[in-house]
Design an enzyme around this catalytic site. Structure first.
Site, PDB file in Angstrom:
ATOM      1  N   CYS A 153       0.853  -1.198   0.000  1.00 43.55           N
ATOM      2  CA  CYS A 153       0.000   0.000   0.000  1.00 43.55           C
ATOM      3  C   CYS A 153       0.879   1.235   0.000  1.00 43.55           C
ATOM      4  O   CYS A 153       1.931   1.229   0.638  1.00 43.55           O
ATOM      5  CB  CYS A 153      -0.852   0.051   1.262  1.00 43.55           C
ATOM      6  SG  CYS A 153      -2.026  -1.273   1.363  1.00 43.55           S
TER       7      CYS A 153
ATOM      8  N   GLU B 181       1.675  -3.976  -5.587  1.00 42.85           N
ATOM      9  CA  GLU B 181       0.595  -4.951  -5.451  1.00 42.85           C
ATOM     10  C   GLU B 181      -0.649  -4.445  -6.181  1.00 42.85           C
ATOM     11  O   GLU B 181      -0.960  -3.249  -6.122  1.00 42.85           O
ATOM     12  CB  GLU B 181       0.314  -5.133  -3.955  1.00 42.85           C
ATOM     13  CG  GLU B 181      -0.515  -6.337  -3.631  1.00 42.85           C
ATOM     14  CD  GLU B 181      -0.557  -6.569  -2.123  1.00 42.85           C
ATOM     15  OE1 GLU B 181       0.442  -7.057  -1.581  1.00 42.85           O
ATOM     16  OE2 GLU B 181      -1.588  -6.260  -1.503  1.00 42.85           O
TER      17      GLU B 181
HETATM   18  N1  ACO Z   1      -5.503  14.103 -10.247  1.00 45.44           N
HETATM   19  C1  ACO Z   1      -4.734  14.013 -11.351  1.00 45.44           C
HETATM   20  N2  ACO Z   1      -3.453  13.612 -11.328  1.00 45.44           N
HETATM   21  C2  ACO Z   1      -2.939  13.280 -10.133  1.00 45.44           C
HETATM   22  C3  ACO Z   1      -3.681  13.371  -8.940  1.00 45.44           C
HETATM   23  C4  ACO Z   1      -5.029  13.805  -9.031  1.00 45.44           C
HETATM   24  N3  ACO Z   1      -5.778  13.931  -7.933  1.00 45.44           N
HETATM   25  N4  ACO Z   1      -2.907  12.973  -7.903  1.00 45.44           N
HETATM   26  C5  ACO Z   1      -1.713  12.666  -8.423  1.00 45.44           C
HETATM   27  N5  ACO Z   1      -1.734  12.846  -9.766  1.00 45.44           N
HETATM   28  C6  ACO Z   1      -0.631  12.623 -10.701  1.00 45.44           C
HETATM   29  C7  ACO Z   1       0.270  13.826 -10.677  1.00 45.44           C
HETATM   30  O1  ACO Z   1      -0.119  14.753 -11.656  1.00 45.44           O
HETATM   31  C8  ACO Z   1       1.631  13.228 -10.952  1.00 45.44           C
HETATM   32  O2  ACO Z   1       1.867  13.058 -12.309  1.00 45.44           O
HETATM   33  P1  ACO Z   1       2.774  14.092 -13.145  1.00 45.44           P
HETATM   34  O3  ACO Z   1       3.995  14.353 -12.337  1.00 45.44           O
HETATM   35  O4  ACO Z   1       3.037  13.332 -14.397  1.00 45.44           O
HETATM   36  O5  ACO Z   1       1.927  15.307 -13.307  1.00 45.44           O
HETATM   37  C9  ACO Z   1       1.530  11.833 -10.359  1.00 45.44           C
HETATM   38  O6  ACO Z   1       0.146  11.543 -10.247  1.00 45.44           O
HETATM   39  C10 ACO Z   1       2.205  11.728  -9.024  1.00 45.44           C
HETATM   40  O7  ACO Z   1       1.968  12.878  -8.266  1.00 45.44           O
HETATM   41  P2  ACO Z   1       2.622  13.078  -6.851  1.00 45.44           P
HETATM   42  O8  ACO Z   1       2.404  14.482  -6.419  1.00 45.44           O
HETATM   43  O9  ACO Z   1       4.022  12.573  -6.863  1.00 45.44           O
HETATM   44  O10 ACO Z   1       1.757  12.054  -6.010  1.00 45.44           O
HETATM   45  P3  ACO Z   1       0.973  12.292  -4.633  1.00 45.44           P
HETATM   46  O11 ACO Z   1       1.917  12.761  -3.578  1.00 45.44           O
HETATM   47  O12 ACO Z   1      -0.238  13.089  -4.866  1.00 45.44           O
HETATM   48  O13 ACO Z   1       0.622  10.779  -4.254  1.00 45.44           O
HETATM   49  C11 ACO Z   1      -0.772   8.891  -4.306  1.00 45.44           C
HETATM   50  C12 ACO Z   1       0.030   9.892  -5.140  1.00 45.44           C
HETATM   51  C13 ACO Z   1       0.174   8.194  -3.313  1.00 45.44           C
HETATM   52  C14 ACO Z   1      -1.375   7.829  -5.190  1.00 45.44           C
HETATM   53  C15 ACO Z   1      -1.867   9.715  -3.545  1.00 45.44           C
HETATM   54  O14 ACO Z   1      -2.784  10.201  -4.487  1.00 45.44           O
HETATM   55  C16 ACO Z   1      -2.612   8.925  -2.501  1.00 45.44           C
HETATM   56  O15 ACO Z   1      -2.122   8.710  -1.403  1.00 45.44           O
HETATM   57  N6  ACO Z   1      -3.851   8.473  -2.820  1.00 45.44           N
HETATM   58  C17 ACO Z   1      -4.705   7.775  -1.894  1.00 45.44           C
HETATM   59  C18 ACO Z   1      -4.192   6.367  -1.647  1.00 45.44           C
HETATM   60  C19 ACO Z   1      -3.972   5.619  -2.945  1.00 45.44           C
HETATM   61  O16 ACO Z   1      -4.814   5.595  -3.827  1.00 45.44           O
HETATM   62  N7  ACO Z   1      -2.789   4.947  -3.020  1.00 45.44           N
HETATM   63  C20 ACO Z   1      -2.414   4.122  -4.151  1.00 45.44           C
HETATM   64  C21 ACO Z   1      -3.082   2.808  -4.033  1.00 45.44           C
HETATM   65  S1  ACO Z   1      -2.349   1.577  -5.059  1.00 45.44           S
HETATM   66  C22 ACO Z   1      -1.297   0.754  -4.006  1.00 45.44           C
HETATM   67  O17 ACO Z   1      -1.370   0.950  -2.818  1.00 45.44           O
HETATM   68  C23 ACO Z   1      -0.245  -0.174  -4.590  1.00 45.44           C
END
Ligand code: ACO
Ligand code: ZN
Length: 510
Positions: free
Chosen positions: A366, A400
């Site tokens: 996660c 995962e």
């Molecule tokens: N809408 C559109 N694009 C997004 C968004 C959003 N809300 N959030 C992130 N992105 C894109 C960004 O634009 C970026 O891409 P780019 O650099 O090409 O523009 C990319 O995703 C990564 O952005 P970061 O700022 O590095 O990521 P962030 O710190 O926001 O974290 C994460 C990403 C961990 C998925 C976060 O959204 C989160 O914690 N979400 C909730 C939990 C979740 O869904 N975790 C993943 C589950 S899958 C697993 O656990 C294996």
């Protein structure tokens, strides 16, 4: 305005007014998940059918378009665009669960599992003075056995939704690169590679039914489908949860749930938190600090040795992870918590968990960036860190499955940038087109081969030309990549990583 004479009940569907990203009104179709009969007016908990569940909310009757009201069909299940179930299952099991609703939210998660109790007050005694981060020695847990004691049954976060199958070229390919001197457009030749038997693709088919992917949505009843915590105060942040998390039921009616930002213990009031803070001398996560650069640190936490912390972290994380289900064993996991330092301590920004042993090459179970820190590059930093660990382990890894919508966006972006970085750095030798195999890309980056292939396909780089596969890096791709890399300020510096992988298979017990 809703006509009070119309009985809008659970399972009904109708357009509901909401604001879109541009703050404009829209009327997407929604399903009523619950009705609250507040004195004076009703409130409806709605799920917008084609939207992620994190947008579910309580709405007032004036936001319902009753002219288009559809009553629930009996025994209907409604898959949504993203594959998540849009309606609560109408199984006998649900009826049993509904009867049990009054018992405990936590017991709804999995049958026959103990109800989590409030944490005990036992906390680790850790160094608490940090004069300046540059002068602070790396933090090592004094004795990990002395760390937080468990106060309930640990659980683990487990995905609960199958992914989708995707096609790809299906072979490991030799990639031949041609850099066009006068143009920023590169042509890359894909030649047959050394092992061509592998036809698996990078996108998951379905979660496995053992280990950390044991999953189904049988527990996905009306209770666990609704957000149950309104607000969490964590250090200087107030977080609005996106999804259900099985905190003890007595805490779900509070306007604010207070968490100690260092040990993640949850308490019911500010007063309790203040009392806790006089006793809790943690100023960083437990475990060992294995990375520090500038103000960013990573702590490695053993899910067996620090059960209470791991359990509390999972409860917090579940508020923002929908497709994971809380299970009850953190022992097989390590938790890598990323923090940002200021003179008050090491503040949690995000984390990822990782199985100590993964037969499926998972290097992340996660992953989460806490909402106040999202969209600032921390997610990609966590991902980059996970691959740096895999590089030290000398393995390739993959997250995962299934990935969430935001997880997929983040991984795709990371994989694309990582692979393009490699391809664009390739130099031609003796006028020959430089070559690289998919396996080599995978070995250099530790990105699993299937993810390399799916990324090349996603970027639409693969073409077939004169009997061989070629990759063409258009000017648009090259420019886009360079622009994106200029914006990517947060990077992991491998020199700052102090990590020795353990061979968990030789340890008998985790
Ligand atoms: N809408 C559109 N694009 C997004 C968004 C959003 N809300 N959030 C992130 N992105 C894109 C960004 O634009 C970026 O891409 P780019 O650099 O090409 O523009 C990319 O995703 C990564 O952005 P970061 O700022 O590095 O990521 P962030 O710190 O926001 O974290 C994460 C990403 C961990 C998925 C976060 O959204 C989160 O914690 N979400 C909730 C939990 C979740 O869904 N975790 C993943 C589950 S899958 C697993 O656990 C294996
Ligand atoms: Zn604490």
């Amino acid at each position: 305005m809703a006509d009070p004479s119309v009985d809008v009940v659970e399972g009904c569907r109708l357009p509901v007014l909401r604001k879109n990203q541009d703050n404009e009104d829209e009327w997407p179709l929604a399903e009523i998940l619950s009705v609250k009969d507040n004195p004076g007016r009703k409130l409806y908990y709605v799920h917008y059918i084609d939207f992620n569940k994190r947008l579910d909310e309580w709405v007032t009757p004036d936001r319902l378009d009753l002219k288009k009201l559809q009553f629930p069909k009996k025994e209907a299940k409604t898959p949504t665009k993203n594959g998540l179930s849009g309606s609560r299952p109408s199984s006998p099991e649900r009826d049993v669960k509904r009867k049990a609703e009054s018992v405990s939210l936590a017991t709804q998660v999995t049958a026959a599992t103990p109800v989590p109790s409030l944490p005990s007050s036992a906390e680790a005694s850790q160094a608490s003075v940090f004069p300046a981060i540059r002068d602070t020695p790396f933090i090592k847990s004094r004795d990990e056995h002395e760390q937080l004691t468990t106060n309930g049954t640990p659980r683990r976060l487990i995905p609960s939704q199958p992914g989708r199958k995707r096609k790809n070229c299906g072979t490991d390919e030799m990639v031949k690169v041609f850099q066009n001197n006068n143009s920023r457009c590169s042509t890359i030749y894909l030649l047959p590679g050394e092992d061509s038997q592998d036809s698996s693709d990078g996108i998951p088919t379905a979660p496995r039914m053992t280990g950390s992917l044991v999953s189904d949505r049988s527990h996905d009843d009306i209770v666990t489908r609704m957000k149950n915590i309104d607000c969490i105060e964590l250090g200087r942040h107030r977080l609005k949860p996106w999804y259900f998390s099985p905190y003890p039921q007595e805490l779900t009616t509070l306007p604010i749930l207070y968490l100690c930002e260092f040990c993640l213990k949850y308490v019911k009031s500010l007063k309790c938190l203040q009392r806790h803070l006089t006793k809790c001398n943690l100023r960083h996560p437990p475990g060992n600090e294995i990375y520090r650069k500038g103000t960013i640190s990573f702590f490695e936490i053993d899910g067996r040795k620090n059960k209470a912390y791991s359990q509390n972290l999972c409860l917090l994380a579940k508020c923002f992870l929908d497709h994971k289900t809380l299970y009850y064993d953190t022992d097989p996991f390590l938790f890598y918590v990323m923090t940002e330092y200021d003179p008050k301590g090491f503040h949690i920004v995000g984390y990822f968990s990782k199985e100590k042993e993964s037969t499926e090459d998972y290097n992340v179970a996660c992953i989460l960036t806490l909402p106040p820190y999202q969209r600032r590059g921390y997610g990609k930093l966590l991902i980059e860190f996970s691959y740096e660990l895999s590089k030290v382990e000398g393995r390739t890894g993959t997250p995962e499955k299934p990935l969430s919508d935001l997880g997929l966006l983040s991984y795709r972006s990371y994989w694309s940038q990582t692979i393009l970085e490699i391809l664009m750095d390739l130099k031609s030798e003796n006028g020959e087109r430089p070559q690289i195999t998919i396996n080599e890309i995978s070995e250099i980056t530790s990105v699993k081969k299937e993810d390399v292939i799916s990324t090349l396909q996603y970027l639409n780089l693969i073409n077939y030309y004169k009997g061989q596969y070629i990759l063409t890096l258009s000017e648009e791709i090259v420019d886009g990549h360079e622009r994106a890399m200029q914006k990517r300020h947060l990077r992991i510096d491998p020199k700052c990583l102090h990590f020795t992988p353990k061979d968990w298979s030789k340890r008998g017990k985790w």
